[in-house]
Motif scaffolding. Structure first.
Motif, mmCIF file in Angstrom:
data_model
loop_
_atom_site.group_PDB
_atom_site.id
_atom_site.type_symbol
_atom_site.label_atom_id
_atom_site.label_comp_id
_atom_site.label_asym_id
_atom_site.label_seq_id
_atom_site.Cartn_x
_atom_site.Cartn_y
_atom_site.Cartn_z
ATOM 1 N N VAL A 216 0.831 -1.205 0.000
ATOM 2 C CA VAL A 216 0.000 0.000 0.000
ATOM 3 C C VAL A 216 0.867 1.258 0.000
ATOM 4 C CG1 VAL A 216 -1.611 1.349 1.407
ATOM 5 C CG2 VAL A 216 -2.030 -1.076 0.999
ATOM 6 N N ALA A 217 1.972 1.246 0.763
ATOM 7 C CA ALA A 217 2.875 2.396 0.763
ATOM 8 C C ALA A 217 3.445 2.630 -0.630
ATOM 9 C CB ALA A 217 4.005 2.179 1.767
ATOM 10 N N ALA A 218 3.812 1.544 -1.316
ATOM 11 C CA ALA A 218 4.306 1.672 -2.689
ATOM 12 C C ALA A 218 3.223 2.243 -3.596
ATOM 13 C CB ALA A 218 4.775 0.318 -3.203
ATOM 14 N N MET A 219 1.974 1.801 -3.380
ATOM 15 C CA MET A 219 0.863 2.335 -4.169
ATOM 16 C C MET A 219 0.716 3.833 -3.953
ATOM 17 S SD MET A 219 -3.263 1.631 -3.876
ATOM 18 C CE MET A 219 -3.461 2.794 -2.512
ATOM 19 N N TYR A 220 0.771 4.275 -2.691
ATOM 20 C CA TYR A 220 0.577 5.697 -2.403
ATOM 21 C C TYR A 220 1.732 6.543 -2.910
ATOM 22 C CZ TYR A 220 -3.805 5.774 0.136
ATOM 23 O OH TYR A 220 -5.137 5.735 0.441
ATOM 24 N N VAL A 221 2.960 6.040 -2.813
ATOM 25 C CA VAL A 221 4.095 6.792 -3.351
ATOM 26 C C VAL A 221 3.929 6.949 -4.865
ATOM 27 C CG1 VAL A 221 6.580 6.743 -3.781
ATOM 28 C CG2 VAL A 221 5.701 6.169 -1.507
ATOM 29 N N ALA A 222 3.610 5.844 -5.551
ATOM 30 C CA ALA A 222 3.388 5.921 -7.002
ATOM 31 C C ALA A 222 2.208 6.824 -7.322
ATOM 32 C CB ALA A 222 3.160 4.513 -7.559
ATOM 33 N N PHE A 223 1.140 6.715 -6.530
ATOM 34 C CA PHE A 223 -0.049 7.524 -6.771
ATOM 35 C C PHE A 223 0.239 9.012 -6.593
ATOM 36 C CE2 PHE A 223 -3.706 9.759 -4.896
ATOM 37 C CZ PHE A 223 -4.593 9.697 -5.962
ATOM 38 N N ILE A 224 0.909 9.382 -5.490
ATOM 39 C CA ILE A 224 1.159 10.790 -5.212
ATOM 40 C C ILE A 224 2.081 11.397 -6.266
ATOM 41 C CG2 ILE A 224 2.323 12.374 -3.611
ATOM 42 C CD1 ILE A 224 -0.590 11.656 -2.887
ATOM 43 N N PHE A 225 3.133 10.672 -6.648
ATOM 44 C CA PHE A 225 4.020 11.199 -7.677
ATOM 45 C C PHE A 225 3.263 11.392 -8.999
ATOM 46 C CE2 PHE A 225 7.400 10.320 -4.777
ATOM 47 C CZ PHE A 225 8.485 11.082 -5.209
ATOM 48 N N SER A 226 2.289 10.524 -9.280
ATOM 49 C CA SER A 226 1.497 10.638 -10.506
ATOM 50 C C SER A 226 0.402 11.694 -10.357
ATOM 51 C CB SER A 226 0.873 9.278 -10.843
ATOM 52 O OG SER A 226 1.873 8.280 -10.965
ATOM 53 N N PHE A 227 -0.250 11.702 -9.196
ATOM 54 C CA PHE A 227 -1.340 12.636 -8.919
ATOM 55 C C PHE A 227 -0.837 14.079 -8.954
ATOM 56 C CE2 PHE A 227 -4.531 14.478 -5.887
ATOM 57 C CZ PHE A 227 -5.684 14.108 -6.564
ATOM 58 N N THR A 228 0.420 14.275 -8.543
ATOM 59 C CA THR A 228 0.995 15.626 -8.524
ATOM 60 C C THR A 228 1.051 16.215 -9.923
ATOM 61 O OG1 THR A 228 2.299 15.071 -6.566
ATOM 62 C CG2 THR A 228 3.005 16.982 -7.818
ATOM 63 N N GLU A 229 1.232 15.379 -10.928
ATOM 64 C CA GLU A 229 1.206 15.877 -12.301
ATOM 65 C C GLU A 229 -0.146 16.509 -12.605
ATOM 66 O OE1 GLU A 229 0.954 13.922 -16.722
ATOM 67 O OE2 GLU A 229 2.725 13.383 -15.529
ATOM 68 N N LEU A 230 -1.219 15.859 -12.195
ATOM 69 C CA LEU A 230 -2.560 16.394 -12.423
ATOM 70 C C LEU A 230 -2.789 17.668 -11.626
ATOM 71 C CD1 LEU A 230 -4.526 13.017 -12.226
ATOM 72 C CD2 LEU A 230 -4.141 14.369 -14.300
ATOM 73 N N THR A 231 -2.363 17.668 -10.371
ATOM 74 C CA THR A 231 -2.617 18.810 -9.486
ATOM 75 C C THR A 231 -1.912 20.061 -9.971
ATOM 76 O OG1 THR A 231 -2.789 17.275 -7.629
ATOM 77 C CG2 THR A 231 -2.520 19.588 -7.090
ATOM 78 N N THR A 232 -0.685 19.917 -10.470
ATOM 79 C CA THR A 232 0.059 21.091 -10.933
ATOM 80 C C THR A 232 -0.375 21.529 -12.326
ATOM 81 O OG1 THR A 232 1.830 19.604 -11.699
ATOM 82 C CG2 THR A 232 2.089 20.617 -9.524
ATOM 83 N N ALA A 233 -0.838 20.593 -13.138
ATOM 84 C CA ALA A 233 -1.312 20.953 -14.477
ATOM 85 C C ALA A 233 -2.688 21.601 -14.419
ATOM 86 C CB ALA A 233 -1.352 19.712 -15.366
ATOM 87 N N ILE A 234 -3.524 21.158 -13.467
ATOM 88 C CA ILE A 234 -4.898 21.668 -13.346
ATOM 89 C C ILE A 234 -5.148 22.038 -11.881
ATOM 90 C CG2 ILE A 234 -7.329 21.207 -13.875
ATOM 91 C CD1 ILE A 234 -6.345 18.846 -15.607
ATOM 92 N N PRO A 235 -4.575 23.144 -11.390
ATOM 93 C CA PRO A 235 -4.778 23.536 -9.985
ATOM 94 C C PRO A 235 -6.193 24.046 -9.765
ATOM 95 C CG PRO A 235 -3.445 25.180 -11.133
ATOM 96 C CD PRO A 235 -3.673 24.061 -12.101
ATOM 97 N N HIS A 236 -7.025 23.233 -9.140
ATOM 98 C CA HIS A 236 -8.464 23.508 -9.044
ATOM 99 C C HIS A 236 -8.953 23.008 -7.696
ATOM 100 C CE1 HIS A 236 -12.788 23.067 -9.918
ATOM 101 N NE2 HIS A 236 -12.613 23.844 -10.973
ATOM 102 N N ALA A 237 -9.862 23.773 -7.079
ATOM 103 C CA ALA A 237 -10.378 23.390 -5.761
ATOM 104 C C ALA A 237 -11.119 22.059 -5.783
ATOM 105 C CB ALA A 237 -11.301 24.481 -5.219
#
Length: 456
Positions: A53-74
């Motif tokens: 699960v920790a590996a999943m979250y590390v992979a998820f956060i590193f990937s999710f950050t791409e979305l968050t910085t490309a589309i910064p939205h509430a």
């Protein structure tokens, strides 16, 4: 002109505030809830589940950050899924996220009440939980900078207390304690251990659940394309270190089976090391409250932004998109989520689902909402990479496509596992999602038609 039209959310959050939100959203999960994974899988089986699960979250956060910085939205995942899959995908992601963030706080607030009852036996936990809602809903409305500064303060205290816990129990730590009966109650690996590992996945998720809520503060961050990646990466690494440290030190401090089915594993583990009357123990009980407060307060910030974003996009009544005229915070959305939470608290001993209290059931609903949102978010990442290759991406997911594919696969596996082990609650979740998504899309369509009609 309404408050929501006069200006947007204030951009005042620094990287330190965002780190405090990222860790604070989750840190109560290091204090309670995870130890039930030992009962399901043993210490070693749960360790395997937590590594996965920790590996999943590390992979998820590193990937999710791409979305968050490309589309910064509430709206966070709601915005990413809308851009990738249109209104239906956006509604599914938005309401899955809302279920996650709306139903986690009642359980945490009741845990706050239980902590306070240890010191004040006459205090009703439901009353204390309601008072917590009133206090932190008010704090969130008063201003995001004040709320985030408070979140950073209590998060730092909660992290410090976990480090103190590890230091205090370290003299009584023995690896043999942690290894004894480590595979689903046995000293050797077996087929039962595999089943235990799968059954323990939801409890491993509790170590990290809700870290993605930082995305919903994107419109209030200073330079979100720079601050959010730093906060996310530092936050997930902090939580990974704390999760393994707390779990290993608690399990090695004595007979781990004694604290595998209780809601306060850390005080009980420390009690074995320092005794019942130690000042360290009393400090843990009091400061442990800060871990609960940090998550409770942070998740209120998260659900308020999600309701606000859904209202602004027309999936909920526009009143939920209102900003307070002075504080520029989504006051109606914050209060609305608080009403749902308080109603859940006072229904806890009245309503039971699948033999569980209402609060225990809504925690499972919250986890199902999170996993569905993770799946949609990673699918949106792949879709946007294919459909919008020129989209500005200040941060790109490393090891693409392997990291997001791993996060997607693990989230899907955990989602199916939770459905299998919680079929009645999963059915309720499915019905709830169908009703919310169908109703929201119909409400949005009526709004679009009303705007399109020519004035008479």
């Amino acid at each position: 002109m309404s408050a929501s039209q006069e200006g947007g959310l204030q951009q005042r959050l620094s990287v330190f505030h965002l780190w405090g939100i990222a860790v604070g959203l989750v840190i109560s999960g290091e204090y309670f809830g995870w130890s039930y994974g030992w009962a399901a899988a043993g210490t070693l089986g749960f360790l395997v589940a937590t590594v996965a699960v920790a590996a999943m979250y590390v992979a998820f956060i590193f990937s999710f950050t791409e979305l968050t910085t490309a589309i910064p939205h509430a709206g966070g995942p709601f915005a990413y899924a809308t851009r990738a899959f249109g209104p239906v995908g956006g509604a599914i992601a938005g309401f899955a996220t809302l279920i996650e963030f709306l139903f986690a706080p009642p359980a945490i607030s009741l845990a706050i009440g239980a902590y306070l009852r240890v010191q004040f036996p006459s205090l009703d936990p439901a009353v204390a939980a309601t008072m917590a809602y009133v206090a932190f809903v008010t704090l969130n409305i008063v201003g995001v900078h004040i709320a985030a500064t408070f979140e950073l303060f209590v998060t730092l205290l909660a992290v410090a207390e976990l480090l103190v816990f590890m230091g205090v129990v370290q003299p009584s730590f023995h690896l043999s304690n942690f290894l004894a009966g480590g595979w689903a109650g046995k000293d050797h690996f077996s087929m039962a251990a595999i089943g235990g590992i799968f059954a323990a996945l939801p409890f491993a998720i509790w170590f990290f659940l809700a870290i993605e809520g930082v995305a919903m503060a994107a419109e209030e961050a200073q330079d979100p394309r720079r601050t959010i990646p730093r906060a996310y990466i530092a936050g997930v690494l902090t939580l990974v270190a704390l999760a393994f440290g707390v779990m290993i030190f608690a399990g090695g401090s004595g007979n781990w089976t004694e604290i595998a089915n209780i809601n306060d594993p850390l005080p009980q583990a420390m009690k074995r090391s320092v005794g019942n009357s130690s000042g360290w123990l009393h400090m843990l009980v009091w400061l442990g409250l800060f871990g609960l407060v940090a998550s409770f307060h942070g998740i209120i910030m998260g659900y308020a932004r999600q309701i606000f974003a859904l209202g602004r996009a027309g999936y909920l009544p526009r009143v939920f998109a209102r900003l307070h005229p002075r504080f520029r915070t989504p006051d109606v959305a914050t209060i609305a989520g608080g009403v749902v939470g308080v109603a859940t608290i006072w229904s806890d001993n009245v309503v039971h689902i699948a033999g569980q209290s209402l609060t225990a059931s809504v925690v499972t609903l919250s986890a199902l909402g999170a996993l569905l949102m993770y799946i949609i978010s990673m699918a949106a990442l792949f879709r946007l990479r294919a459909n919008e290759p020129d989209l500005q991406r200040p941060f790109k997911a490393p090891l693409y496509p392997l990291a997001p594919a791993f996060a997607l696969g693990m989230a899907a596996l955990a989602f199916v596992t939770m459905i299998w082990n919680n079929r009645e609650i999963a059915a309720i979740f499915a019905v709830l999602m169908v009703v919310l998504v169908t109703g929201a899309l119909a409400f949005r369509q009526r709004g679009l038609e009303a705007v399109a009609e020519p004035a008479e």
